[in-house]
Each structure stands twice: as structure tokens, then as C-alpha cells.
Motif scaffolding. Structure first.
Motif, PDB file in Angstrom:
ATOM      1  N   ARG A   1       0.835  -1.213   0.000  1.00 17.22           N
ATOM      2  CA  ARG A   1       0.000   0.000   0.000  1.00 17.22           C
ATOM      3  C   ARG A   1       0.863   1.253   0.000  1.00 17.22           C
ATOM      4  O   ARG A   1       0.540   2.239  -0.686  1.00 17.22           O
ATOM      5  CB  ARG A   1      -0.924  -0.020   1.216  1.00 17.22           C
TER       6      ARG A   1
ATOM      7  N   LEU B   1       2.289   1.793  -3.400  1.00 19.62           N
ATOM      8  CA  LEU B   1       1.246   2.277  -4.306  1.00 19.62           C
ATOM      9  C   LEU B   1       0.968   3.755  -4.076  1.00 19.62           C
ATOM     10  O   LEU B   1       0.789   4.535  -5.034  1.00 19.62           O
ATOM     11  CB  LEU B   1      -0.039   1.473  -4.121  1.00 19.62           C
ATOM     12  N   ARG B   2       0.933   4.165  -2.784  1.00 21.08           N
ATOM     13  CA  ARG B   2       0.703   5.587  -2.492  1.00 21.08           C
ATOM     14  C   ARG B   2       1.845   6.438  -3.029  1.00 21.08           C
ATOM     15  O   ARG B   2       1.641   7.521  -3.569  1.00 21.08           O
ATOM     16  CB  ARG B   2       0.549   5.782  -0.982  1.00 21.08           C
TER      17      ARG B   2
ATOM     18  N   CYS C   1       3.822   5.707  -5.541  1.00 20.53           N
ATOM     19  CA  CYS C   1       3.723   5.745  -7.003  1.00 20.53           C
ATOM     20  C   CYS C   1       2.642   6.714  -7.448  1.00 20.53           C
ATOM     21  O   CYS C   1       2.810   7.480  -8.414  1.00 20.53           O
ATOM     22  CB  CYS C   1       3.437   4.354  -7.552  1.00 20.53           C
ATOM     23  N   THR C   2       1.505   6.708  -6.729  1.00 18.44           N
ATOM     24  CA  THR C   2       0.400   7.602  -7.074  1.00 18.44           C
ATOM     25  C   THR C   2       0.807   9.062  -6.893  1.00 18.44           C
ATOM     26  O   THR C   2       0.511   9.930  -7.731  1.00 18.44           O
ATOM     27  CB  THR C   2      -0.829   7.279  -6.202  1.00 18.44           C
ATOM     28  N   SER C   3       1.508   9.330  -5.781  1.00 16.09           N
ATOM     29  CA  SER C   3       1.958  10.708  -5.525  1.00 16.09           C
ATOM     30  C   SER C   3       2.938  11.160  -6.591  1.00 16.09           C
ATOM     31  O   SER C   3       2.885  12.305  -7.067  1.00 16.09           O
ATOM     32  CB  SER C   3       2.616  10.777  -4.136  1.00 16.09           C
TER      33      SER C   3
ATOM     34  N   ASP D   1       3.137  10.087  -9.674  1.00 19.49           N
ATOM     35  CA  ASP D   1       2.390  10.303 -10.923  1.00 19.49           C
ATOM     36  C   ASP D   1       1.687  11.654 -10.900  1.00 19.49           C
ATOM     37  O   ASP D   1       1.641  12.371 -11.916  1.00 19.49           O
ATOM     38  CB  ASP D   1       1.372   9.185 -11.134  1.00 19.49           C
ATOM     39  N   ARG D   2       1.132  11.999  -9.746  1.00 21.16           N
ATOM     40  CA  ARG D   2       0.433  13.284  -9.638  1.00 21.16           C
ATOM     41  C   ARG D   2       1.404  14.441  -9.818  1.00 21.16           C
ATOM     42  O   ARG D   2       1.098  15.443 -10.481  1.00 21.16           O
ATOM     43  CB  ARG D   2      -0.269  13.390  -8.292  1.00 21.16           C
TER      44      ARG D   2
ATOM     45  N   SER E   1       2.252  14.801 -13.368  1.00 20.48           N
ATOM     46  CA  SER E   1       1.124  15.382 -14.115  1.00 20.48           C
ATOM     47  C   SER E   1       1.054  16.876 -13.929  1.00 20.48           C
ATOM     48  O   SER E   1       0.853  17.650 -14.878  1.00 20.48           O
ATOM     49  CB  SER E   1      -0.194  14.733 -13.664  1.00 20.48           C
TER      50      SER E   1
END
Length: 293
Positions: A274, A277-278, A280-282, A284-285, A288
Motif C-alpha cells: 500500500r 502504491l501511495r 507511485c500515485t503521488s 504520478d500526480r 502530471s
């Protein structure tokens, strides 16, 4: 009142440690007594339910199985539990979990299995001699002979699987007897799984140490070599898997420290996944946002 499953598990560990610490002569006598008790239990059901007519057995197989399993065979395990015996099939379960928990060594568990197996055999053969000497079976042996021959006519794979199922039920019977706190509860706890095992028609290596040799004495068309190869070896393998893996490993996973360690490792792995994943998500944001700017 009954013990909780976790308390039964702990009592199983203590029982295995007690047996391992017992003097060898005592352990041998406990095993011999257990083989004798198994012979008594089987003979009761074979000489009562087994003497229903072959025509009835073929015409009403379900009714025959019910009547046959209702009388006698659970007596063997009742005597073992109440009189303090040592049965190989129960040791398959207790020795594994005790070794996994560090209560006994692997070598001590192996010694327990070897001693109980061969002393159970001595007890069973002793009962064969006594029943033969007392001329108990002549004239009432048609089902015994049929059963001995049938057991040695099955394929290896069939016997192994039936052995697995048999010792699952035997070990669960011991589990229920341990959970119960009074004599009536212990007897009922033993009776139900053993009645199921008997009526289904499964393979118990220690019971077969009495059934097949007794059938051979009465004229069953089975040689010692055929009995050992076609039935005794695969039944023993199946019994170990049923007791050690299907009951022992499962109960250790649910109630024991091996399970607790495994679940803790699982939770750490899930938490780490988890977190990654967090992250990686951060990331990616942030990329972006940077692209937009």
C-alpha cells in the motif's frame, strides 16, 4: 463447558511434550494397549453389525453402514482417550504441531511416531492371537473376510486419499474429546467423527493392522506382502497427511505461533505494498502537475 479451540491446541502441544518425556517402556506399553483397544472396538462392530446378512448389506447399503458404524468401533478410541493410550494416527497431528511450536524436537517427534506405530502393531497382533485362540470369529467371519480382501484390492491412490480422510476424522474426534470437560461430552465428541469414518468406509492404518491379519487368519485370500504393499503403506502415508497436514498444519495456522508469524508477515507485506502504491500515485500526480505547468 468446553475448551476453546485455542485451548485445545495448547493442550495438544502439552500432550505431545508429555509423551516425548515419558520413559520408552511406558510409551511402548501405551502403544500396545491402544492397538488392543482398536482390536476390541472393531471386533464389536464386525461381530454385531457385520453379521447382518450379505443380502441386506447389498440391498440396503446405507442402512447397513448406519447400523455397522453405530455399534462398537468408537469404543476403541474411547478406551484410548480414557485409559491413556498412545495412537500413531493421533501422534501424526500432535507431533507435527509440537515440533513447529518448538515444544519438542523433530527427532523426538519422529521417535514418537515410530514407537507408537510399531507398538500399536504389537497390540493389534496380540488381539488377533487372542481372538483366534478364543475361536471368536469362526461362523461369524463372512464380513471380516470380505473387508480384508476388499481393503487389499484398492489402488494405491484410493487408499492414500481414504487414509487422509480417515485421519482427519480421527484427529478431529480427539480434538472434540479434548475440548469436552466431562465424560459424556468426550464420548459424544469421539462417537460422531468415528461413526462418520466407519460408515463412509475409510482407511485407518492401525485398525487395518487388526482387520487384515484377523481376516487372513480366518481364510481371507490375502498374503502378508500384498497387505503391506497394497494397503498398509498407502494407508499410513494417507493417515500422516490427514493428521499432520490437513489437521495439524491448518490448526497451527489458525491458532498457533507459526500462523501468527505468517499473518504478521502478510500484514507487513500488505502495508508495504500500500505504501509503495501511495508513493507511485503521488509521483504520478507530481509528474502530471509538472507537465501541465
Amino acid at each position: 463447558a468446553v475448551l476453546s479451540p485455542a485451548e485445545v491446541y495448547r493442550a495438544t502441544l502439552e500432550g505431545a511434550a508429555y509423551k516425548v518425556a515419558a520413559p520408552l517402556p511406558k510409551l511402548v506399553l501405551m502403544g500396545i494397549a491402544s492397538g488392543m483397544y482398536i482390536g476390541l472396538g472393531f471386533s464389536t462392530c464386525a461381530l454385531v453389525g457385520g453379521n447382518l446378512s450379505p443380502e441386506f448389506r447389498k440391498a440396503q447399503p446405507g442402512a447397513f453402514a448406519a447400523l455397522y458404524s453405530l455399534i462398537g468401533f468408537p469404543l476403541g478410541l474411547v478406551l484410548i482417550v480414557f485409559c491413556g493410550g498412545d495412537l500413531f494416527t493421533g501422534d501424526c497431528f500432535s507431533s507435527l504441531v509440537a515440533a513447529m511450536e518448538g515444544k519438542i524436537s523433530v527427532l523426538a517427534g519422529l521417535r514418537l511416531l515410530i514407537v507408537s506405530y510399531w507398538s500399536n502393531l504389537v497390540g493389534c497382533l496380540l488381539m488377533v492371537g487372542l481372538f483366534d485362540g478364543g475361536a471368536i470369529y469362526p461362523g461369524r467371519d463372512h464380513y471380516l473376510i470380505h473387508l480384508a480382501e476388499a481393503k487389499c484390492s484398492l489402488g494405491w491412490g484410493v487408499v492414500v486419499v481414504r487414509g487422509i480422510l480417515a485421519n482427519m476424522l480421527v484427529c478431529l474426534a480427539v480434538w472434540l474429546a479434548t475440548a469436552a470437560r466431562d465424560a459424556g461430552g468426550k464420548i459424544v465428541g469421539i462417537y460422531l467423527p468415528i461413526m462418520s469414518f466407519t460408515s463412509i468406509g475409510l482407511e485407518h492404518s492401525i485398525a487395518n493392522m487388526f482387520i487384515v491379519p484377523m481376516g487372513m487368519v480366518q481364510g481371507a485370500d490375502v498374503s502378508v506382502g500384498r497387505w503391506i504393499y497394497a494397503n498398509q503403506i498407502p494407508a499410513t502415508i494417507g493417515n500422516w497427511i490427514g493428521g499432520a497436514i490437513m489437521v495439524g498444519l491448518l490448526s497451527a495456522g489458525i491458532f498457533g505461533s507459526p500462523g501468527a508469524r505468517a499473518w504478521a508477515a502478510w500484514e507487513r507485506g500488505v502495508a508495504g505494498t500500500r505504501q509503495r502504491l501511495r508513493e507511485c500515485t503521488s509521483a504520478d500526480r507530481r509528474r502530471s502537475v509538472g507537465n501541465v505547468q
